[in-house]
Design a protein around this motif. Structure first.
Motif, PDB file in Angstrom:
ATOM      1  N   GLY A   1      55.808  -3.707  41.481  1.00  0.00           N
ATOM      2  CA  GLY A   1      55.261  -2.466  42.005  1.00  0.00           C
ATOM      3  C   GLY A   1      56.335  -1.391  41.997  1.00  0.00           C
ATOM      4  N   ALA A   2      56.012  -0.278  42.631  1.00  0.00           N
ATOM      5  CA  ALA A   2      56.866   0.909  42.556  1.00  0.00           C
ATOM      6  C   ALA A   2      58.300   0.657  43.028  1.00  0.00           C
ATOM      7  CB  ALA A   2      56.230   2.027  43.378  1.00  0.00           C
TER       8      ALA A   2
ATOM      9  N   PHE B   1      41.680   4.987  41.827  1.00  0.00           N
ATOM     10  CA  PHE B   1      41.010   4.238  42.890  1.00  0.00           C
ATOM     11  C   PHE B   1      39.505   4.251  42.617  1.00  0.00           C
ATOM     12  CE2 PHE B   1      45.106   4.980  44.723  1.00  0.00           C
ATOM     13  CZ  PHE B   1      45.339   3.838  45.464  1.00  0.00           C
TER      14      PHE B   1
ATOM     15  N   THR C   1      56.467  -4.385  45.813  1.00  0.00           N
ATOM     16  CA  THR C   1      55.124  -3.860  46.104  1.00  0.00           C
ATOM     17  C   THR C   1      54.796  -4.098  47.579  1.00  0.00           C
ATOM     18  OG1 THR C   1      52.751  -4.022  45.604  1.00  0.00           O
ATOM     19  CG2 THR C   1      54.081  -5.979  45.149  1.00  0.00           C
TER      20      THR C   1
ATOM     21  N   TRP D   1      52.365   9.422  48.201  1.00  0.00           N
ATOM     22  CA  TRP D   1      51.174   9.657  49.045  1.00  0.00           C
ATOM     23  C   TRP D   1      51.525  10.372  50.349  1.00  0.00           C
ATOM     24  CZ3 TRP D   1      48.659   9.847  45.182  1.00  0.00           C
ATOM     25  CH2 TRP D   1      48.284   8.799  44.352  1.00  0.00           C
TER      26      TRP D   1
ATOM     27  N   HIS E   1      47.542  -0.994  35.835  1.00  0.00           N
ATOM     28  CA  HIS E   1      47.081   0.323  36.304  1.00  0.00           C
ATOM     29  C   HIS E   1      47.257   1.405  35.242  1.00  0.00           C
ATOM     30  CE1 HIS E   1      47.495  -0.872  40.856  1.00  0.00           C
ATOM     31  NE2 HIS E   1      46.489  -1.465  40.244  1.00  0.00           N
TER      32      HIS E   1
ATOM     33  N   ASN F   1      61.273  -7.797  48.157  1.00  0.00           N
ATOM     34  CA  ASN F   1      60.922  -6.424  48.530  1.00  0.00           C
ATOM     35  C   ASN F   1      61.979  -5.912  49.499  1.00  0.00           C
ATOM     36  OD1 ASN F   1      58.935  -4.396  48.063  1.00  0.00           O
ATOM     37  ND2 ASN F   1      58.093  -4.693  50.113  1.00  0.00           N
ATOM     38  N   LEU F   2      61.959  -4.613  49.737  1.00  0.00           N
ATOM     39  CA  LEU F   2      62.904  -4.048  50.690  1.00  0.00           C
ATOM     40  C   LEU F   2      62.610  -4.558  52.098  1.00  0.00           C
ATOM     41  CD1 LEU F   2      65.251  -2.138  50.329  1.00  0.00           C
ATOM     42  CD2 LEU F   2      63.724  -0.218  50.780  1.00  0.00           C
ATOM     43  N   GLU F   3      61.342  -4.786  52.370  1.00  0.00           N
ATOM     44  CA  GLU F   3      60.902  -5.232  53.704  1.00  0.00           C
ATOM     45  C   GLU F   3      59.647  -6.073  53.503  1.00  0.00           C
ATOM     46  OE1 GLU F   3      60.210  -1.328  55.103  1.00  0.00           O
ATOM     47  OE2 GLU F   3      58.500  -1.069  53.764  1.00  0.00           O
TER      48      GLU F   3
ATOM     49  N   GLU G   1      65.077   2.470  42.247  1.00  0.00           N
ATOM     50  CA  GLU G   1      66.509   2.688  41.985  1.00  0.00           C
ATOM     51  C   GLU G   1      66.756   3.265  40.588  1.00  0.00           C
ATOM     52  OE1 GLU G   1      68.952  -0.712  43.799  1.00  0.00           O
ATOM     53  OE2 GLU G   1      66.857  -1.359  43.903  1.00  0.00           O
TER      54      GLU G   1
ATOM     55  N   LEU H   1      67.520  -4.759  48.113  1.00  0.00           N
ATOM     56  CA  LEU H   1      67.329  -3.933  46.919  1.00  0.00           C
ATOM     57  C   LEU H   1      66.970  -4.779  45.702  1.00  0.00           C
ATOM     58  CD1 LEU H   1      70.373  -1.500  47.299  1.00  0.00           C
ATOM     59  CD2 LEU H   1      67.957  -1.004  47.777  1.00  0.00           C
ATOM     60  N   ALA H   2      65.988  -4.316  44.948  1.00  0.00           N
ATOM     61  CA  ALA H   2      65.567  -5.057  43.751  1.00  0.00           C
ATOM     62  C   ALA H   2      66.714  -5.232  42.753  1.00  0.00           C
ATOM     63  CB  ALA H   2      64.399  -4.324  43.085  1.00  0.00           C
TER      64      ALA H   2
ATOM     65  N   GLY I   1      51.926  -4.520  48.796  1.00  0.00           N
ATOM     66  CA  GLY I   1      50.810  -5.457  48.952  1.00  0.00           C
ATOM     67  C   GLY I   1      49.602  -4.839  49.642  1.00  0.00           C
TER      68      GLY I   1
ATOM     69  N   GLN J   1      52.050  -2.994  38.266  1.00  0.00           N
ATOM     70  CA  GLN J   1      51.141  -1.951  38.771  1.00  0.00           C
ATOM     71  C   GLN J   1      51.676  -0.573  38.401  1.00  0.00           C
ATOM     72  OE1 GLN J   1      49.741  -3.074  43.069  1.00  0.00           O
ATOM     73  NE2 GLN J   1      51.755  -3.977  42.770  1.00  0.00           N
ATOM     74  N   ASN J   2      52.909  -0.539  37.903  1.00  0.00           N
ATOM     75  CA  ASN J   2      53.541   0.751  37.616  1.00  0.00           C
ATOM     76  C   ASN J   2      53.009   1.339  36.317  1.00  0.00           C
ATOM     77  OD1 ASN J   2      54.999   0.141  39.857  1.00  0.00           O
ATOM     78  ND2 ASN J   2      56.840  -0.502  38.757  1.00  0.00           N
TER      79      ASN J   2
ATOM     80  N   ARG K   1      54.171   4.545  49.240  1.00  0.00           N
ATOM     81  CA  ARG K   1      53.905   4.481  50.680  1.00  0.00           C
ATOM     82  C   ARG K   1      55.162   4.505  51.534  1.00  0.00           C
ATOM     83  NH1 ARG K   1      50.468   1.957  47.682  1.00  0.00           N
ATOM     84  NH2 ARG K   1      48.282   2.609  47.863  1.00  0.00           N
TER      85      ARG K   1
HETATM   86  N1  APR Z   1      63.929  -2.587  46.030  1.00  0.00           N
HETATM   87  C1  APR Z   1      62.875  -3.366  46.418  1.00  0.00           C
HETATM   88  N2  APR Z   1      61.788  -2.896  47.040  1.00  0.00           N
HETATM   89  C2  APR Z   1      61.750  -1.581  47.304  1.00  0.00           C
HETATM   90  C3  APR Z   1      62.797  -0.710  46.960  1.00  0.00           C
HETATM   91  C4  APR Z   1      63.933  -1.259  46.298  1.00  0.00           C
HETATM   92  N3  APR Z   1      64.972  -0.503  45.924  1.00  0.00           N
HETATM   93  N4  APR Z   1      62.468   0.542  47.372  1.00  0.00           N
HETATM   94  C5  APR Z   1      61.263   0.448  47.949  1.00  0.00           C
HETATM   95  N5  APR Z   1      60.820  -0.833  47.928  1.00  0.00           N
HETATM   96  C6  APR Z   1      59.558  -1.373  48.428  1.00  0.00           C
HETATM   97  C7  APR Z   1      59.020  -0.668  49.643  1.00  0.00           C
HETATM   98  O1  APR Z   1      59.553  -1.245  50.823  1.00  0.00           O
HETATM   99  C8  APR Z   1      57.522  -0.880  49.510  1.00  0.00           C
HETATM  100  O2  APR Z   1      57.086  -2.019  50.252  1.00  0.00           O
HETATM  101  O3  APR Z   1      58.590  -1.177  47.427  1.00  0.00           O
HETATM  102  C9  APR Z   1      57.297  -1.146  48.014  1.00  0.00           C
HETATM  103  C10 APR Z   1      56.488  -0.077  47.320  1.00  0.00           C
HETATM  104  O4  APR Z   1      55.195  -0.058  47.842  1.00  0.00           O
HETATM  105  P1  APR Z   1      54.148   1.098  47.459  1.00  0.00           P
HETATM  106  O5  APR Z   1      54.795   2.423  47.577  1.00  0.00           O
HETATM  107  O6  APR Z   1      52.928   0.860  48.245  1.00  0.00           O
HETATM  108  O7  APR Z   1      53.900   0.855  45.894  1.00  0.00           O
HETATM  109  P2  APR Z   1      52.988  -0.250  45.204  1.00  0.00           P
HETATM  110  O8  APR Z   1      52.860  -1.462  46.039  1.00  0.00           O
HETATM  111  O9  APR Z   1      53.462  -0.396  43.817  1.00  0.00           O
HETATM  112  O10 APR Z   1      51.585   0.493  45.173  1.00  0.00           O
HETATM  113  C11 APR Z   1      50.489  -0.154  44.572  1.00  0.00           C
HETATM  114  O11 APR Z   1      49.121   1.742  44.921  1.00  0.00           O
HETATM  115  O12 APR Z   1      48.879   4.011  44.980  1.00  0.00           O
HETATM  116  C12 APR Z   1      48.665   2.894  44.226  1.00  0.00           C
HETATM  117  O13 APR Z   1      48.290   2.814  41.947  1.00  0.00           O
HETATM  118  C13 APR Z   1      49.323   2.937  42.881  1.00  0.00           C
HETATM  119  O14 APR Z   1      50.207   1.088  41.602  1.00  0.00           O
HETATM  120  C14 APR Z   1      50.202   1.718  42.868  1.00  0.00           C
HETATM  121  C15 APR Z   1      49.574   0.839  43.939  1.00  0.00           C
END
Ligand code: APR
Length: 250
Positions: A23-24, A165, A190, A42, A122, A216-218, A29, A233-234, A192, A104-105, A36
């Motif tokens: 995911g994002a 969506f 992601t 968002w 996506h 994930n970060l958290e 980095e 960090l990823a 989740g 999902q990216n 989120r």
């Molecule tokens: N390393 C690891 N994880 C990270 C880092 C990092 N450097 N920076 C942020 N994160 C984590 C955040 O803590 C968060 O839980 O990445 C996660 C990103 O979550 P979202 O912003 O919700 O992104 P994602 O899960 O990919 O969103 C899913 O939602 O809006 C739609 O279509 C869009 O594909 C997207 C989908």
């Protein structure tokens, strides 16, 4: 917080096929925004105004502006694949069994890092499609409602090749087939919150009996569903996990 060596030994089953969901967070980095987090996309835009089929009907100019900005951002030469993207490409090359990377990216950083068995569930920001004639093509320039299709020449039908969506993600049959027989499922970066991707861990776990790992970060929304977790960090945690799986630094 890397995974413990005894856990790595459980995961290092070379007969196991691997499905990875990103995911994002994996591209954060590299300089791209997540959705989120407090500084996420968002927080600045309303999903219903820029990322739904209805938004495209009601206000195509705003939708085009949103994706034109993101496309230009992705094309900034400063935005490059990071160590986590590169580590996943290395895993695909070296792991003895199949590795499927599902992202999902809509950025192209996994592709640029060298991943080949890759599904953009996506869609892809650097592609557009035509609602009139079905053309699917790569695209890097700004797009507007007056841009004529390069195939049918009609205007008003070109849209970003992304899943909004309310629309069905791409290649779900192939993803479910891989999940239902994988030995290891790894979720990276992601939160989740968005289905169907958020449900992949349960399919891998319940249908395939796979080991499941969250990086994930958290903790994400589905954190309790994973067998193992690693938070940080990823760019640190993903190369460390891949090195351990490939026995490069153990
Ligand atoms: N390393 C690891 N994880 C990270 C880092 C990092 N450097 N920076 C942020 N994160 C984590 C955040 O803590 C968060 O839980 O990445 C996660 C990103 O979550 P979202 O912003 O919700 O992104 P994602 O899960 O990919 O969103 C899913 O939602 O809006 C739609 O279509 C869009 O594909 C997207 C989908």
């Amino acid at each position: 917080m890397p995974l413990r060596p005894d856990i790595i030994n459980i995961l290092r089953d070379e007969a196991a096929t691997i499905v990875i969901l990103t995911g994002a967070g994996i591209s954060k980095e590299s300089g791209l925004h997540t959705f989120r987090d407090p500084d996420g996309i968002w927080a600045k835009y309303d999903i219903s105004e820029v990322a739904t089929p209805e938004a495209f009907i009601n206000n195509p100019d705003l939708v085009h502006h949103f994706y034109n900005d993101r496309r230009a951002g992705l094309l900034d030469p400063a935005i490059q694949p990071n160590k986590a993207h590169l580590a996943l490409a290395r895993l695909e090359t070296r792991w003895p069994s199949d590795v499927l990377l599902v992202t999902q990216n809509i950025d192209d950083l996994h592709y640029r890092a060298g991943s080949k068995n890759l599904i953009h569930m996506h869609g892809e920001l650097l592609k557009i499609s035509c609602n009139h004639c079905g053309l699917l093509t790569v695209w890097s320039a700004p797009l507007g409602r007056d841009t004529p299709c390069t195939s049918c020449t009609k205007t008003g039908g070109l849209r970003p090749h992304v899943v909004w969506f309310g629309e069905m993600p791409f290649e779900m049959e192939r993803i479910y087939a891989a999940l239902s027989k994988c030995g290891l499922f790894i979720s990276i970066g992601t939160s989740g919150n968005v289905y169907p991707a958020a449900g992949f861990v349960q399919i891998a776990s319940e249908e395939a009996g796979a080991e499941t790992v969250e990086i994930n970060l958290e903790p994400g929304s589905g954190a309790s569903l994973f067998d193992h977790s690693s938070y940080g960090l990823a760019t640190k945690l993903v190369p460390a996990l891949i090195d351990s799986l490939l026995m490069d630094q153990v």
